[in-house]
Scaffold this active site. Structure first.
Site, PDB file in Angstrom:
ATOM      1  N   GLU A   1      -3.748   0.119  -8.904  1.00 21.69           N
ATOM      2  CA  GLU A   1      -2.794   1.221  -9.026  1.00 21.69           C
ATOM      3  C   GLU A   1      -1.447   0.594  -9.430  1.00 21.69           C
ATOM      4  O   GLU A   1      -0.956  -0.300  -8.734  1.00 21.69           O
ATOM      5  CB  GLU A   1      -2.702   1.899  -7.651  1.00 21.69           C
ATOM      6  CG  GLU A   1      -1.957   3.192  -7.616  1.00 21.69           C
ATOM      7  CD  GLU A   1      -1.999   3.825  -6.205  1.00 21.69           C
ATOM      8  OE1 GLU A   1      -2.222   3.123  -5.199  1.00 21.69           O
ATOM      9  OE2 GLU A   1      -1.767   5.036  -6.122  1.00 21.69           O
TER      10      GLU A   1
ATOM     11  N   ASN B   1      -3.207   5.916  -1.139  1.00 24.43           N
ATOM     12  CA  ASN B   1      -2.999   6.010   0.316  1.00 24.43           C
ATOM     13  C   ASN B   1      -2.346   7.309   0.759  1.00 24.43           C
ATOM     14  O   ASN B   1      -2.439   7.680   1.926  1.00 24.43           O
ATOM     15  CB  ASN B   1      -2.231   4.789   0.820  1.00 24.43           C
ATOM     16  CG  ASN B   1      -3.165   3.600   0.908  1.00 24.43           C
ATOM     17  OD1 ASN B   1      -4.210   3.686   1.536  1.00 24.43           O
ATOM     18  ND2 ASN B   1      -2.824   2.518   0.249  1.00 24.43           N
TER      19      ASN B   1
ATOM     20  N   HIS C   1      -1.022  -2.599  -7.072  1.00 26.11           N
ATOM     21  CA  HIS C   1      -1.775  -2.335  -5.836  1.00 26.11           C
ATOM     22  C   HIS C   1      -3.272  -2.517  -6.071  1.00 26.11           C
ATOM     23  O   HIS C   1      -3.938  -1.635  -6.630  1.00 26.11           O
ATOM     24  CB  HIS C   1      -1.440  -0.905  -5.368  1.00 26.11           C
ATOM     25  CG  HIS C   1      -2.090  -0.508  -4.098  1.00 26.11           C
ATOM     26  ND1 HIS C   1      -2.405   0.794  -3.795  1.00 26.11           N
ATOM     27  CD2 HIS C   1      -2.502  -1.229  -3.033  1.00 26.11           C
ATOM     28  CE1 HIS C   1      -2.963   0.856  -2.612  1.00 26.11           C
ATOM     29  NE2 HIS C   1      -3.037  -0.368  -2.126  1.00 26.11           N
TER      30      HIS C   1
ATOM     31  N   SER D   1       0.822  -1.210   0.000  1.00 28.87           N
ATOM     32  CA  SER D   1       0.000   0.000   0.000  1.00 28.87           C
ATOM     33  C   SER D   1       0.856   1.260   0.000  1.00 28.87           C
ATOM     34  O   SER D   1       0.356   2.342  -0.297  1.00 28.87           O
ATOM     35  CB  SER D   1      -0.857   0.047   1.266  1.00 28.87           C
ATOM     36  OG  SER D   1      -1.638  -1.097   1.380  1.00 28.87           O
TER      37      SER D   1
END
Ligand code: NAD
Length: 306
Positions: free
Chosen positions: A172, A211, A160, A139
């Site tokens: 991602e 994130n 991701h 992450s």
């Protein structure tokens, strides 16, 4: 340098992916395995914990049951999907006869810990066949750093997935400093084959895109509760109704896992060096108490049987 050139010339990147390796069978690893098997790939999945692997298979089966209830899957499809997934408990990845040797591409989805991930990448490099891409579902942790732990840094990239993997459409993609264009192209193709939309984070910076933005909001929600501004329920309802989010930030934190949230805040804090990323002390306390959210039965909310 000469050795590296030699390796580059001899190593053909494997771009035809029939068997996917997954390391770590928690919430994310099991979801990635499920989605890959649903698309007809064979999956070889490992974990340090045998009970966790059994839990993962049970979670995949019950997720399939929910699709069957919605008429989005048949019993026969579920059976075939489960048959495509092979699991192995491994105290160490570099053990002899690892099922990961069968993989054409490996996605690492173990706990969010940089020291652990570096070790896993070092070991994966030993076990994976030459030309196999090593992707990570991290992450927030540096792809560049994990790539540097291997002798195939050009073949390492970030992939991701979002939680829950069978429902969330985003992947991602993150390039490490060393990632080759061909590697990134294969990762993108794989994500699209799994029915996902691929969005590129052009720079390998802490937290990437999702994130970097999401976690400070969750952390601020924890501070808001910690400082007594509002109750857990009020914070979540305010954010749901006031900002049109399907889930409040504290419920989402429980869903992600409070240990994972804390680890990501730690990476943002250390990696960006700004005090605005300081993890909320209450988040630390909950993790110390083992209140990790949905996966442990208690976080900001309590999760009973069923
Ligand atoms: P989790 O705690 O549910 O699962 C982690 C798994 O890794 C556990 O089953 C554990 O036994 C296993 N593991 C630990 N050390 C291992 C090793 N050496 N070899 C093999 N397996 C090992 O965590 P998760 O939520 O599935 O997160 C996994 C990764 O995915 C983390 O990097 C996390 O940041 C990332 N991620 C999480 C979410 C989320 O919402 N939870 C979303 C996107 C990405």
């Amino acid at each position: 340098m000469q050795d590296q050139n030699l390796l580059d010339k001899q190593t053909q990147i494997i771009s035809s992916i029939e068997t996917l390796g997954v390391v770590g069978s928690g919430q994310m690893g099991s979801g990635i395995a499920q989605v890959a098997a649903a698309q007809g790939l064979r999956v070889v999945m490992t974990d340090v914990s045998e009970p966790q692997l059994q839990k993962a298979i049970a979670a995949i089966a019950s997720s399939c049951d929910r699709f069957i209830k919605k008429n989005a899957m048949t019993e026969a499809q579920k059976k075939r999907l489960l048959e495509r997934i092979e699991v192995q408990a491994q105290p160490s990845i570099s053990q002899k006869a690892s099922i990961l040797q069968k993989a054409d591409l490996i996605v690492e989805a173990a706990s969010e810990n940089v020291v652990l991930k570096e070790k896993i990448f070092r070991e994966l490099d030993e076990v994976a066949r030459p030309g196999v891409i090593l992707a990570t579902n991290t992450s927030s942790i540096s792809i560049t750093r994990m790539a540097a732990a291997t002798r195939r840094p050009k073949l390492v990239a970030g992939m991701h997935f979002m939680n829950p993997v069978p429902l969330m459409v985003l992947v991602e993609g993150i390039r490490g400093l060393q990632t080759a264009d061909e590697t990134f192209a294969v990762v993108r193709q794989l994500a699209e084959r799994l029915g996902k939309t691929f969005v590129e984070s052009a720079k390998d910076m802490p937290g990437f895109v999702v994130n970097r933005i999401l976690m400070p909001m969750i952390n601020e929600a924890v501070y808001t509760f910690h400082e007594g501004v509002a109750s857990v329920e009020a914070i979540d309802q305010a954010m749901k109704l006031g900002t049109n989010q399907p889930m409040g930030p504290l419920a989402l934190a429980d869903f992600i896992g409070l240990d994972t949230c804390l680890a990501i805040m730690g990476v943002l804090h250390e990696g960006l060096g700004d005090s605005k990323y300081r993890p909320c002390p209450l988040l630390m306390k909950y993790v110390e108490a083992g209140w990790l959210g949905k996966k442990s039965g208690r976080g900001f909310y309590q999760y009973g049987q069923g």
